[in-house]
Design a protein around this motif. Structure first.
Motif, PDB file in Angstrom:
ATOM      1  N   SER A   1       0.847  -1.190   0.000  1.00 44.15           N
ATOM      2  CA  SER A   1       0.000   0.000   0.000  1.00 44.15           C
ATOM      3  C   SER A   1       0.887   1.246   0.000  1.00 44.15           C
ATOM      4  N   GLY A   2       0.283   2.396  -0.228  1.00 45.55           N
ATOM      5  CA  GLY A   2       1.044   3.632  -0.166  1.00 45.55           C
ATOM      6  C   GLY A   2       1.698   3.992  -1.486  1.00 45.55           C
ATOM      7  N   SER A   3       2.483   5.054  -1.467  1.00 44.77           N
ATOM      8  CA  SER A   3       3.042   5.605  -2.698  1.00 44.77           C
ATOM      9  C   SER A   3       4.565   5.562  -2.751  1.00 44.77           C
ATOM     10  N   ILE A   4       5.180   4.816  -1.845  1.00 44.02           N
ATOM     11  CA  ILE A   4       6.644   4.836  -1.784  1.00 44.02           C
ATOM     12  C   ILE A   4       7.291   3.635  -2.456  1.00 44.02           C
ATOM     13  N   PHE A   5       6.489   2.732  -2.985  1.00 41.84           N
ATOM     14  CA  PHE A   5       6.994   1.443  -3.473  1.00 41.84           C
ATOM     15  C   PHE A   5       8.159   1.604  -4.437  1.00 41.84           C
ATOM     16  N   SER A   6       7.995   2.479  -5.421  1.00 38.35           N
ATOM     17  CA  SER A   6       8.997   2.581  -6.475  1.00 38.35           C
ATOM     18  C   SER A   6      10.309   3.205  -6.000  1.00 38.35           C
ATOM     19  N   ARG A   7      10.324   3.757  -4.817  1.00 38.65           N
ATOM     20  CA  ARG A   7      11.508   4.458  -4.316  1.00 38.65           C
ATOM     21  C   ARG A   7      12.474   3.560  -3.562  1.00 38.65           C
ATOM     22  N   TYR A   8      12.119   2.302  -3.356  1.00 40.32           N
ATOM     23  CA  TYR A   8      12.941   1.413  -2.524  1.00 40.32           C
ATOM     24  C   TYR A   8      13.268   0.115  -3.223  1.00 40.32           C
ATOM     25  N   PRO A   9      14.454  -0.430  -2.930  1.00 40.08           N
ATOM     26  CA  PRO A   9      14.686  -1.824  -3.277  1.00 40.08           C
ATOM     27  C   PRO A   9      13.678  -2.689  -2.515  1.00 40.08           C
ATOM     28  N   MET A  10      13.398  -3.850  -3.058  1.00 40.11           N
ATOM     29  CA  MET A  10      12.491  -4.789  -2.409  1.00 40.11           C
ATOM     30  C   MET A  10      13.189  -6.135  -2.262  1.00 40.11           C
ATOM     31  N   GLY A  11      12.868  -6.799  -1.182  1.00 40.08           N
ATOM     32  CA  GLY A  11      13.460  -8.113  -0.950  1.00 40.08           C
ATOM     33  C   GLY A  11      12.405  -9.153  -0.628  1.00 40.08           C
ATOM     34  N   TRP A  12      12.686 -10.379  -1.011  1.00 45.73           N
ATOM     35  CA  TRP A  12      11.929 -11.538  -0.545  1.00 45.73           C
ATOM     36  C   TRP A  12      12.809 -12.257   0.478  1.00 45.73           C
ATOM     37  N   TYR A  13      12.217 -12.580   1.607  1.00 42.05           N
ATOM     38  CA  TYR A  13      12.904 -13.247   2.700  1.00 42.05           C
ATOM     39  C   TYR A  13      12.126 -14.505   3.060  1.00 42.05           C
ATOM     40  N   ARG A  14      12.782 -15.455   3.682  1.00 40.47           N
ATOM     41  CA  ARG A  14      12.063 -16.642   4.123  1.00 40.47           C
ATOM     42  C   ARG A  14      12.554 -17.066   5.494  1.00 40.47           C
TER      43      ARG A  14
END
Length: 118
Positions: free
Chosen positions: A25-38
């Motif tokens: 949610s929100g509007s900051i998604f494109s400004r950050y790297p994203m990670g998948w963790y397990r």
């Protein structure tokens, strides 16, 4: 407050495939790297794959060639395509916003369970 919702997990046999999704949610998604963790039972949560704001990807050695991370900034969503699944991939999978070194930054979602067994 940004919320992360993971989905797409399930139970598969070894060699099977799953595609995980994480909607933010929100509007900051494109400004950050994203990670998948397990996080496997009895173990710490660890990074599996990461993607920069520009689309460059990083993987831990154990999933290289089998997992593919991607992102759709228009949909505020990050994906994890998992092929050739192995029993050792069994874990709860989470996504998160991350630093440039993939230190998780946000609150964790509920995760999605992936179980690989015959």
């Amino acid at each position: 407050q940004v919320h992360l919702v993971e989905s797409g997990g399930g139970s598969v046999q070894p060699g099977g495939s799953l595609r995980l999704s994480c909607a933010a949610s929100g509007s900051i998604f494109s400004r950050y790297p994203m990670g998948w963790y397990r996080q496997a039972p009895g173990k710490q949560r660890v990074l599996v794959a990461g993607i920069t704001t520009g689309g460059a990807t990083n993987y831990v050695d154990s999933v290289k060639g089998r997992f593919t991370i991607s992102r759709d900034n228009a949909k505020n969503t990050v994906y994890l395509q998992m092929n050739s699944l192995k029993p050792e991939d069994t874990a709860v999978y989470y996504c998160n916003f991350a630093s440039n070194t993939y230190i998780p930054l946000g609150s964790w979602g509920q995760g999605t369970q992936v179980s690989v067994s015959s």
